[in-house]
Structures are given as structure tokens and as C-alpha cells.
Scaffold this motif. Structure first.
Motif, PDB file in Angstrom:
ATOM      1  N   GLN A 312     -30.348 -21.933  -5.009  1.00  0.00           N
ATOM      2  CA  GLN A 312     -30.930 -21.250  -4.094  1.00  0.00           C
ATOM      3  C   GLN A 312     -32.736 -21.263  -3.711  1.00  0.00           C
ATOM      4  O   GLN A 312     -33.088 -22.599  -4.543  1.00  0.00           O
ATOM      5  N   HIS A 313     -33.635 -20.824  -2.971  1.00  0.00           N
ATOM      6  CA  HIS A 313     -34.493 -20.991  -2.130  1.00  0.00           C
ATOM      7  C   HIS A 313     -35.211 -19.440  -2.320  1.00  0.00           C
ATOM      8  O   HIS A 313     -36.391 -19.289  -2.204  1.00  0.00           O
ATOM      9  N   ASN A 387     -40.196 -22.792  -0.664  1.00  0.00           N
ATOM     10  CA  ASN A 387     -40.392 -23.913   0.186  1.00  0.00           C
ATOM     11  C   ASN A 387     -42.050 -23.498   0.749  1.00  0.00           C
ATOM     12  O   ASN A 387     -42.396 -24.684   1.219  1.00  0.00           O
ATOM     13  N   ASP A 388     -42.627 -22.150   0.584  1.00  0.00           N
ATOM     14  CA  ASP A 388     -43.695 -22.206   1.226  1.00  0.00           C
ATOM     15  C   ASP A 388     -44.224 -21.707   0.330  1.00  0.00           C
ATOM     16  O   ASP A 388     -46.107 -21.537   0.416  1.00  0.00           O
ATOM     17  N   LEU A 389     -44.189 -22.120  -1.421  1.00  0.00           N
ATOM     18  CA  LEU A 389     -44.997 -21.708  -2.051  1.00  0.00           C
ATOM     19  C   LEU A 389     -45.871 -22.972  -2.849  1.00  0.00           C
ATOM     20  O   LEU A 389     -45.524 -23.918  -1.757  1.00  0.00           O
ATOM     21  N   GLY A 390     -46.553 -22.803  -4.063  1.00  0.00           N
ATOM     22  CA  GLY A 390     -47.266 -24.192  -4.536  1.00  0.00           C
ATOM     23  C   GLY A 390     -48.230 -23.716  -5.107  1.00  0.00           C
ATOM     24  O   GLY A 390     -49.229 -23.621  -3.804  1.00  0.00           O
ATOM     25  N   CYS A 461     -33.514 -25.635 -13.328  1.00  0.00           N
ATOM     26  CA  CYS A 461     -33.703 -24.873 -12.354  1.00  0.00           C
ATOM     27  C   CYS A 461     -34.916 -24.277 -13.080  1.00  0.00           C
ATOM     28  O   CYS A 461     -35.702 -24.477 -11.790  1.00  0.00           O
ATOM     29  N   PHE A 462     -35.170 -24.183 -13.985  1.00  0.00           N
ATOM     30  CA  PHE A 462     -36.928 -23.912 -13.960  1.00  0.00           C
ATOM     31  C   PHE A 462     -37.663 -24.579 -13.425  1.00  0.00           C
ATOM     32  O   PHE A 462     -38.512 -23.965 -13.071  1.00  0.00           O
ATOM     33  N   VAL A 463     -37.449 -25.770 -13.993  1.00  0.00           N
ATOM     34  CA  VAL A 463     -38.531 -26.539 -13.726  1.00  0.00           C
ATOM     35  C   VAL A 463     -38.711 -26.718 -12.655  1.00  0.00           C
ATOM     36  O   VAL A 463     -39.621 -26.834 -11.936  1.00  0.00           O
ATOM     37  N   LYS A 464     -37.392 -26.179 -11.865  1.00  0.00           N
ATOM     38  CA  LYS A 464     -37.704 -26.582 -10.259  1.00  0.00           C
ATOM     39  C   LYS A 464     -38.844 -25.064  -9.512  1.00  0.00           C
ATOM     40  O   LYS A 464     -39.421 -25.414  -8.711  1.00  0.00           O
ATOM     41  N   VAL A 465     -38.094 -24.223 -10.088  1.00  0.00           N
ATOM     42  CA  VAL A 465     -39.126 -23.314 -10.085  1.00  0.00           C
ATOM     43  C   VAL A 465     -40.607 -22.973 -10.197  1.00  0.00           C
ATOM     44  O   VAL A 465     -41.177 -22.747  -8.892  1.00  0.00           O
ATOM     45  N   THR A 595     -39.403 -30.188  -2.008  1.00  0.00           N
ATOM     46  CA  THR A 595     -38.387 -28.349  -1.788  1.00  0.00           C
ATOM     47  C   THR A 595     -37.446 -28.235  -3.262  1.00  0.00           C
ATOM     48  O   THR A 595     -37.079 -29.312  -3.938  1.00  0.00           O
ATOM     49  N   ALA A 596     -37.191 -27.271  -2.941  1.00  0.00           N
ATOM     50  CA  ALA A 596     -36.019 -26.987  -3.890  1.00  0.00           C
ATOM     51  C   ALA A 596     -34.920 -27.041  -3.666  1.00  0.00           C
ATOM     52  O   ALA A 596     -34.224 -27.232  -4.631  1.00  0.00           O
TER      53      ALA A 596
END
Lengths: 684, 317
Positions: A312-313, A387-390, A461-465, A595-596
């Protein structure tokens, strides 16, 4: 003493008052957008009080475990409403209170900018939702239980469709309502079967829970009740394959509502399952195969949930899939309990049960924290797409830190609370050799392996988030300009983070409380040897078997960190900030970051059978090359779509007899009457 | 309080021991590899020299990274040094503050991995991202296999405390049971994967197509880099000690008299020298796997671990 006892309200009174207060406050809620606009903080302050009362009631009852019950002065004729409080409902009531306080605190700030037309209904349904949830916990007869259960489903439905102008939200809401109604239907059926086994006294009061207990049934009834309740409560809790509403409803609802639904409502379903299977059906009717069933369902839910979460993203959709995973983890504990209990191994059974209950508390804490954090991020950046965050760590340091705490907790990492319940589940699974058959042993060990796999995937997954949303460079202007959340929101999240840390560092008191729940339901107490400092060490069976001291871990870590920090400061090593070396390539863009979706790529390939992928790759001749990937839930195509088309097919056939001629309709009625007369001819 | 205060001294000793053994072991491994490939080896103390030089330099922090990047190296180092208390080095009668069991150890390793990956992603560069992502990919396959190996060993001993397990196995027969053989093989594969050795990862190249661990460290410099590398060496030694405790516990001291401990120290040295030789040999003989083959490698470890506990249930009860 006696006087004091009369002056102080009993836990049941406190819980009762909390319930009434919540529903009453809900009724004046809509005024807040009009007449009482100025007093919104006061309103939420008042809403918090019942939460505190629920906490006091629950903890008070867990300290002195008794069963308190009372008939309410109203109800149906011959069927008075009954409420009761015992250690099991006391524990869940405590969780309800503990989570509702920070979430309501968060609400003070969160709804500040929203339009009055929208918030009016939130202010009505939110307290009603909390009240009906506590009502489900207090209910002591079938009627009251179902009444509050339906109230909970309805109020949460209206909260989900808060943004009902948008079509996807309406669709999500109706899907949720449909699944909730199917679940309720199954629950009613299982209650029906249970009451069929009770001695008929001729009065309708046999619907009280205590009259349902210890019935003797024909052989097929326990299995039917068990399966119906697993499916019925499972539809609410989100077990696979009845989970489809979760990833739709959670992104649609406002963040605090998602927090309450995921953190609390799913747990109420777990409560229902425990109440039905252990208390009403009775442990004597539980067979090992039931434990295996729950274990398999739990393991599959855990793995399926986390695998889809990785794809999910949308942060809230991702968290919704993680709820499925965590419900699976709770069910693994519950299944181990049923399995060990029914094969006569009380020690691992009690450990597994307390692990499941502890995970109920832990998941309630960290999942509501994560939903609140995601809600704030989405409110401040105005985007649903990771994918718009960061780079949010720089603009929103406090929110990011709290989210990080939640992320570490849900990933099952020491010394936070998520690790503890998973560790206890492992400790229980380690008793597998004491089971009699190889099949049972293998199921237990494999489910433990699946638990380890899903917790490692959760960490990924939470490393990703955290990595995509909070670290690195901002991927959009909105993310670069995000501002920190207000005090109310932050204090709500801070309380939940403290809860995660506290439950992780001081497991002994929490387990002490759980112990009285376990004792009240199984008659056995947790072994928990206490010859060492109990506040420091946690040893579920004996110190030589397994021990864990989160405080010492933290202490040692902090000492070394302190020494390192001291040395680094003393030696005054210069720190220089410089642009990253880019291999000589002149352009450096934030779009060059992962990206996610890129993060999930290896998992997508490795676990391909779990997904339905729709991928479009650009060809060499494309003028405007497009890469598109859609990952979907396989259960839609393999289960729900066929059912839906079958339903449409049948209803189209049935539609043919509806030809709008009154003469034919009269004929139908007459035929029905004749059939009924024939059928009941030989009745008494 | 008396449940951990008397053990502070031995705990400190154990941390120092593991902390110092780590660079020595790395030096020995490099000597073996150099000799096997006909190169003149560097000194045994080369890692000390490298790191002391790094420790005296300045740190360069990439633009736009957050505090997490700066605090990840000391946190990783502190966690790894802390976790060295959980495995027996010399004696099995737990005189360190063993604040957890083998499952807690895997938990700490997972936390270390998460922190390293987050620190790498914080640089905001494609290299950091791919390093972090690949590290987590190796991790999610290695972790369940590790848990299964621990299960197998603890089923035999009835405890997940590494000290107890080693103690129970130490007094057993020298003949390994089938479950321990499978478990040991699985653990070898896990050890290679978790510590970024060939065939999963090559610690001596910086090729973007294949690197995992080094990609995460690319942006670290000075003391941060030294702490990260030292931490990784400690991690390798902890995994070796865990492997020794679960599969080769012979020679560990029981009730600690000084002579016992010295004898155990001799055994430990011997085992580490052998382990270094075996690892060096493996790394010289094998080639690096393609990154897409890594999941298959780790799945093999997982299946071997499953075979381990199944063969215990089927053959040994």
C-alpha cells in the motif's frame, strides 16, 4: 469500611455512569457547531471523564476480581436488560478507557478547521460509539448485547461515512455495513443455538448470559456455535477472508474514528469471541481441532495482512491491513490457548491466553497512535499518498518521533510493548513438544514461524513508512511546507506513546492484571515466579526457562550511549554538513529516492500467489511511456465477485415473477396460504 | 536489586571481551582470506588501526538528513554491545546480567537492522534507499529461520536462555542429533546472510548492483563509520558465540573456577580461529549470488530449520 463501600460507587456503577454520560453527551454534541461553539474544548473534556471512569472501573475490578451484575429497571416485558462486570469485561473496559482518553484529547484539535455540517454528526456519533462499545462489554443478556452491538455497528457506520459527498466513501460505508450485518446475523444464530441447549424454564429470562452457561448440547452444537461465532465476530474483527471492509472503511473515516475502530472496535469483537467460546460455550466443549482452526485462521490473517500492507501507499489503508495482521497475532495466541487448554496443558495455555490479551492492549495502544499520526500527516500535507511525502522529520519532529515509537512498537522490537506479547506467544508455542501428535506439534511450531515471519515483514513495512514519509527529502511542495501539529493532537499522541513505552518496560503489573482475567475464566493462574525483583524481571514460567528484563536492556543501552555521547562531546569531533556525493551525476532530485511501491517489490515477487497484479510496462515505441501497477486483494476476484454475480443472477430470475399484475400477486398470496395450511396441518 | 548488581563486573568484562574479540576476529578473517588468495596479509590489528584513525576524524553529515542519521551509529553500537551479554562466551553459568533469552537477542538484532536501514534511508540518496530496502529483505527471511533454529535447540534443552541451552547440550553426548545437524546448517546460512558475507553480500566491494550492507554505510564517515563497522564486527562475533552455544558448546566452563575459565578461553580461541578459517574458506570458494537469488538462499535456511524441528519430532522422540 462498610460506609465507605456504600459511598464510593462500585465499579459497575462507575461503568454504568460512564455509559450513560457518553450517550447523553452525544445528544448535546450537535449543538457544538451552533449554540455551544465556544465550548468545544469543555465538551471534549467532559467526554474524557467517562473514559477515566471506565479505566477506574476496570482497574478496580481487576484488583478485586468479582462479578457484579444488576438488572436495569427497563427493557422488554419479561426480558429486563441486565448488565454485569466481571474481570474479562473489566480488562476490555480498561483498554477502552485508556485509548479513548488520548483519542478524545486529539479530537479537540483535529476537528478545529472542519466544516460544521460535517462535524455536527461526528460530535453526535463519536460519544454514542464509545458508549455503545462500553455497553457491549457490560451486557449480560443476549438482548442487551445485540442491542449495543448493533448500536456500535450503526454509529461506526455513520462515522465512516462522515465525508459522504464522496462516492468511494459511501461505497466503503455500505460495504462495512453489509459485512457488519452478515456478522450480526451469524452471531444471532450462534446465540440461538446456545439458548437451545439451556433448560427451558418456561420464562424468557433464559436469555441472560448466566442461564446460557454450562448447557449440555448434542454433539454438533459446540462446533456450530464455535464456527458461527468465529465467522460472526471475525467479520467484525477482520479475519481473512472476511476482512475486505477494513482496507476500504479505514481510509474513508476521519483519523480519530479509524483509531477508535481499529484500536477498540476490533477488540470488542475479540471480546465477543472470548465471551462466546470460553464463558458461554464453556471450556469443556472446546476440542483441540477448534484450537487448530483458530491457529490456522490467525496465522493466515497475520501473513496476509502484512503482505498486503507492504503493497500500500495510502498510509491509512496500510494501517488497516496491519490491523488484520494484528488480529491474526491475537488469534494465534487465542488458538494456542484453546489447543493447550483442551489437551490438558494449563501452563502454556495460560501463557498463550495472557499473550493474546496483552496483545489486545498493545495493539489498541500502538495502532491508535499510528492512526492519529497518519491522520495528522494527511491533514497537514493534504495527500493520501506516501509517495508525495518525505523529510517530515524536520518540520514535524514531535509527530514523527511519536510515529516512530508506534512503528517500533508494532514491529515487535524490544524494549517496546509489541515485542512482549509476541515473545509470550513464542514462549507458549515452545511447549509444542508436550503435545501428543506430530501434526499438532508441527501446526504450533509453524504458526510460531509464521508469527516471526509476519513480525519481520512488519518491521520492513514500517521501515518503508517511516523512511518514505518522515526521512529523506520532501517529494512534494506540500510535504516540504507541512507544519507541526497543535498541542492537543500532540498530547494525545504523547499519552499513547507513553503507554507503549510503559507497557513495554513494566510488563509485570500488566500481566498481574491479566492474571485475574485468566484465573476467572480458566481457574488457573499464571505461574509468574516472583522470587526475583518482580518489577524488573519477567519470567512466564521459571527463570531458568526464559527471562526478560526490558529495564535492564534499556539501562545498559543508555549507559553505553551516554558514554559514547560523552566521549564524542569531549573530544569535540567536528561535524560538517555537506551535499551527498552523487557519483559525479549533476542532477540530484528528491524523485530519485525510493517510493513506497519500490519497497514492496521483492515481497511482491516472492509471495506472488498472495496478490493479483495488473502491470503495464511501457514499450520501446511509446510516445508517452507509462508504468502502471495495480495490486489487488485476491479475495475479491476469487470469493466476493462470484458471490455478488450469483446474487445478481438469482435476483434477476426472481424479478421475473414480479410482473406488476394485481391478479397474479393475489394468486401468489393464495398459493402461499394454501401451502402454509398444508404444511401446518398436522401441528398440535 | 541483588538480581543483577553482583553481576555487573562480569558483565562489563564480557562486553569488553566481545568488543575486543570482534576486531581481532575480523583481522584473522582477513588474514585467512589474503593467504588463501595468495596475497600478503595485513596485520591482525589492522581493524584497530583503521578504526582509531576514523575515530580521530571529523564526521560529514549529508544535507537534509535528520537527527536519526546522526544517532543511529552510537545506538547500533550500544545495542550490539548490550546484546553481547545474552550469549555465553566462556562459562555457561550465567554470571552476566542475562537480561533476556535468545528470542530477545533476535529482537535486538531486528531493532539494529531497522535502525541501520532508517539511518540509510535518511540520507535521501538512491544508494541508501536500496541498501536499507535490501537489508530488510534479507532480514525478513532470516528472522523466522533464526526463530525456528532457536526453537529446535531449545526443544532439546527446555529453555530459550542461551546459557541454559549450552549447559544442557554441553553435558550431552558428542554425537550430534539429526535435528541439530539441520539446525546447524540452517544457522550457518543465517549467519552468512545476517552478517553480509559472501554469497549474500561482499563486504569488500562497492558495486551498486549487489551491495547491501556497504550501501547503508556509504554516507557515514569518521567516528560514525568506525562505530558502524565495529558494531558489525561485534554482531558477527555474537552470531558465532550463539552458534557455539547452540551447536558446539563443548569446552565452555561450567562452575567458574579460574582454571576452568582459562581452559574455556583456550577453547573459545580455538573455535573462533576455526570459524574464521571456515568463513574465509567459504568466502574464497564461493561467488556472490545475484540479488534475486538471495530469497532462495534464505528460504533454504528456513526449510533446513523446519527439517530440523520436524526431524526432532519424527526421529528423536
Amino acid at each position: 469500611m462498610r460506609l465507605a463501600g456504600q459511598l464510593l460507587p462500585t465499579p459497575l456503577d462507575q461503568a454504568d455512569m460512564a455509559l450513560v454520560a457518553w450517550i447523553a453527551l452525544g445528544c448535546i454534541g450537535p449543538l457544538l457547531t451552533g449554540v455551544l461553539k465556544k465550548h468545544r474544548s469543555l465538551f471534549f473534556g467532559c467526554l474524557i471523564l467517562p473514559g477515566v471512569l471506565d479505566c477506574m472501573a476496570g482497574i478496580g475490578l481487576l484488583i478485586h476480581p468479582v462479578r457484579l451484575s444488576r438488572e436495569l429497571p427497563f427493557g422488554l416485558p419479561g426480558l429486563p436488560f441486565r448488565i454485569a462486570l466481571d474481570p474479562l469485561s473489566g480488562f476490555f473496559l480498561t483498554v477502552l478507557g485508556l485509548v479513548s482518553i488520548p483519542v478524545l484529547l486529539f479530537c479537540i484539535g483535529f476537528f478545529r478547521g472542519s466544516s460544521p455540517g460535517k462535524t455536527r454528526w461526528v460530535f453526535f456519533w463519536l460519544p454514542v460509539f464509545l458508549g455503545t462499545m462500553s455497553g457491549v462489554l457490560l451486557a449480560d443478556d443476549v438482548m442487551t448485547f445485540l442491542l449495543f452491538w448493533e448500536g456500535m455497528a450503526l454509529s461506526s457506520f455513520f462515522l465512516v461515512v462522515t465525508d459522504m459527498q464522496e462516492a468511494p466513501v459511501r461505497k466503503a460505508g455500505f460495504l462495512y455495513l453489509l459485512m457488519a450485518q452478515i456478522g450480526t446475523g451469524l452471531i444471532i444464530l450462534s446465540f440461538f443455538l446456545l439458548s437451545a441447549g439451556t433448560p427451558t424454564t418456561g420464562r424468557m429470562s433464559s436469555l441472560a448470559f448466566e442461564n446460557l452457561v454450562h448447557g449440555s448440547f448434542p454433539g454438533w452444537v459446540p462446533w456450530s456455535v464455535f464456527l458461527l461465532s468465529l465467522a460472526g465476530f471475525g467479520a467484525k474483527a477482520g479475519i481473512v477472508p472476511l476482512h475486505v471492509w477494513l482496507p476500504e472503511a479505514h481510509p474513508a473515516a476521519p483519523a480519530p474514528v479509524s483509531a477508535l475502530m481499529s484500536g477498540l472496535m476490533l477488540k470488542i469483537a475479540i471480546y465477543g469471541m472470548i465471551r462466546m467460546d470460553i464463558d458461554l460455550l464453556g471450556l469443556s466443549h472446546i476440542v483441540p481441532a477448534m484450537g487448530v482452526t483458530v491457529l490456522i485462521v490467525g496465522s493466515l490473517s497475520a501473513l496476509f495482512g502484512v503482505l498486503h500492507a507492504l503493497m500500500q501507499h495510502d498510509p491509512k489503508r496500510l494501517l488497516a491491513y496491519h490491523s488484520i495482521e494484528n488480529i491474526g497475532i491475537i488469534l494465534i495466541g487465542f488458538g494456542l490457548f484453546l489447543l493447550f487448554e483442551s489437551t490438558g496443558h494449563p501452563v502454556p495455555a495460560t501463557i498463550a491466553f495472557s499473550a493474546a490479551l496483552f496483545h489486545v492492549l498493545n495493539h489498541a495502544l500502538f495502532k491508535s497512535l499510528l492512526f492519529l499520526g497518519a491522520g495528522i500527516v494527511m491533514q497537514k500535507t493534504g495527500t493520501h499518498n506516501l509517495n508525495d511525502l518525505g523529510g517530515l522529520f524536520r518540520n514535524m519532529p514531535a509527530t514523527s518521533t511519536f510515529f516512530l515509537v508506534g512503528a517500533l512498537a508494532i514491529s515487535g522490537l524490544p524494549p517496546l510493548n509489541g515485542f512482549l506479547s509476541e515473545w509470550l506467544t513464542f514462549q507458549s508455542a515452545l511447549w509444542a513438544p508436550s503435545l501428543s501428535s506430530i501434526l499438532l506439534q508441527s501446526v504450533v511450531v509453524l504458526s510460531a514461524a509464521l508469527l516471526a515471519l509476519s513480525s519481520a515483514l512488519t518491521a520492513m513495512c514500517f521501515v518503508k513508512v517511516v523512511g518514505v514519509a518522515f526521512l529523506g527529502q520532501a517529494r512534494s511542495i506540500k510535504a516540504a511546507q507541512a507544519r507541526e501539529a497543535g498541542m492537543a493532537e500532540l498530547s494525545g499522541m504523547a499519552l499513547l506513546s507513553l503507554g507503549c513505552i510503559g507497557a513495554g518496560l513494566f510488563p509485570f503489573p500488566a500481566l498481574k492484571f491479566l492474571s485475574s482475567v485468566v484465573t476467572s475464566l480458566t481457574g488457573q493462574s499464571l505461574p509468574l515466579p516472583a522470587e526475583k525483583d518482580p518489577w524488573l524481571w519477567l519470567a512466564p514460567v521459571s527463570y531458568s526457562r526464559a527471562q526478560y528484563s526490558p529495564l535492564l536492556l534499556l539501562l545498559s543501552f543508555l549507559l553505553i550511549m551516554g558514554a559514547l555521547a560523552f566521549w564524542l562531546r569531549r573530544s569535540q569531533k567536528p561535524v560538517r554538513v555537506a551535499p551527498t556525493w552523487n557519483c559525479g551525476y549533476p542532477v540530484r532530485d528528491s524523485r530519485m529516492q525510493d517510493t513506497a511501491d519500490a519497497f514492496g517489490q521483492p515481497v511482491r515477487h516472492f509471495f506472488a500467489p498472495f496478490f493479483r497484479m495488473d502491470r503495464h510496462l511501457p514499450s520501446a515505441e511509446d510516445d508517452q511511456p507509462v508504468y502502471r501497477l495495480e495490486v489487488r486483494d485476491p479475495f475479491w476476484a476469487s470469493l466476493y465477485d462470484p458471490i455478488a454475480s450469483a446474487l445478481f443472477f438469482v435476483s434477476e430470475i426472481v424479478e421475473k415473477i414480479r410482473n406488476r399484475r394485481i391478479s397474479q400477486y393475489l394468486l401468489y398470496s393464495v398459493l402461499t396460504l394454501i401451502l402454509l395450511l398444508l404444511f401446518f396441518e398436522e401441528g398440535p | 536489586m541483588n538480581t543483577f548488581l553482583p553481576f555487573l563486573g562480569t558483565s562489563l568484562f564480557q562486553m569488553l571481551l566481545v568488543g575486543l574479540l570482534a576486531p581481532l576476529f575480523l583481522g584473522w578473517l582477513n588474514i585467512v582470506k589474503a593467504l588463501l588468495s595468495n596475497r600478503t596479509p595485513a596485520s591482525l590489528f589492522q581493524p584497530f588501526r583503521d578504526w582509531s584513525k576514523l575515530l580521530s576524524k571529523e564526521s560529514i553529515v549529508p544535507q537534509g538528513s535528520s537527527d536519526l542519521f546522526r544517532w543511529a551509529p552510537p545506538a547500533v553500537f550500544a545495542l550490539l554491545l548490550t546484546s553481547s551479554l545474552l550469549v555465553p562466551a566462556l562459562g555457561t553459568h550465567g554470571k552476566t546480567v542475562a537480561f533476556g533469552d535468545a528470542l530477545v537477542l533476535t529482537g535486538i538484532m531486528a531493532l539494529v537492522r531497522v535502525l541501520m536501514a532508517l539511518g540509510a534511508i535518511d540520507t535521501g540518496t538512491p544508494f541508501g534507499n536500496l541498501g536499507g530496502r535490501r537489508e530488510m529483505m534479507v532480514g525478513f527471511l532470516a528472522e523466522p529461520a533464526t526463530v525456528l533454529v532457536i526453537f529446535t535447540a531449545s526443544i532439546l534443552s527446555g529453555s530459550t536462555m542461551t546459557f541454559q541451552t549450552a549447559d544442557a547440550l554441553r553435558s550431552g553426548t558428542l554425537l550430534p542429533t539429526p535435528s541439530l545437524v539441520f539446525g546447524g546448517l540452517a544457522f550457518l546460512l543465517i549467519l552468512l546472510g545476517e552478517n553480509a558475507r559472501i554469497p549474500i553480500d561482499n563486504p569488500s566491494t562497492h558495486l551498486e548492483l549487489t551491495m547491501i550492507h556497504e550501501a547503508m554505510l556509504l554516507e557515514y564517515s569518521g567516528p560514525s563509520l568506525a562505530l558502524m563497522e565495529w558494531g558489525s564486527a561485534i554482531k558477527l562475533v555474537i552470531y558465532l558465540l550463539l552458534g557455539i552455544a547452540l551447536f558446539f558448546p563443548w569446552g565452555l566452563a561450567g562452575d567458574e573456577g579460574l582454571s576452568d575459565l582459562i581452559r574455556a578461553g583456550g577453547f573459545l580461541l580455538l573455535k573462533l580461529l576455526t570459524a574464521g578459517f571456515v568463513l574465509g574458506l567459504l568466502e574464497t570458494l564461493m561467488a556472490k549470488l545475484r540479488i534475486f537469488r538471495v530469497p532462495e538462499f534464505m528460504t533454504l535456511a528456513f526449510l533446513l530449520a523446519i527439517l530440523g524441528f520436524l526431524s526432532h519430532f519424527v526421529l528423536e522422540v
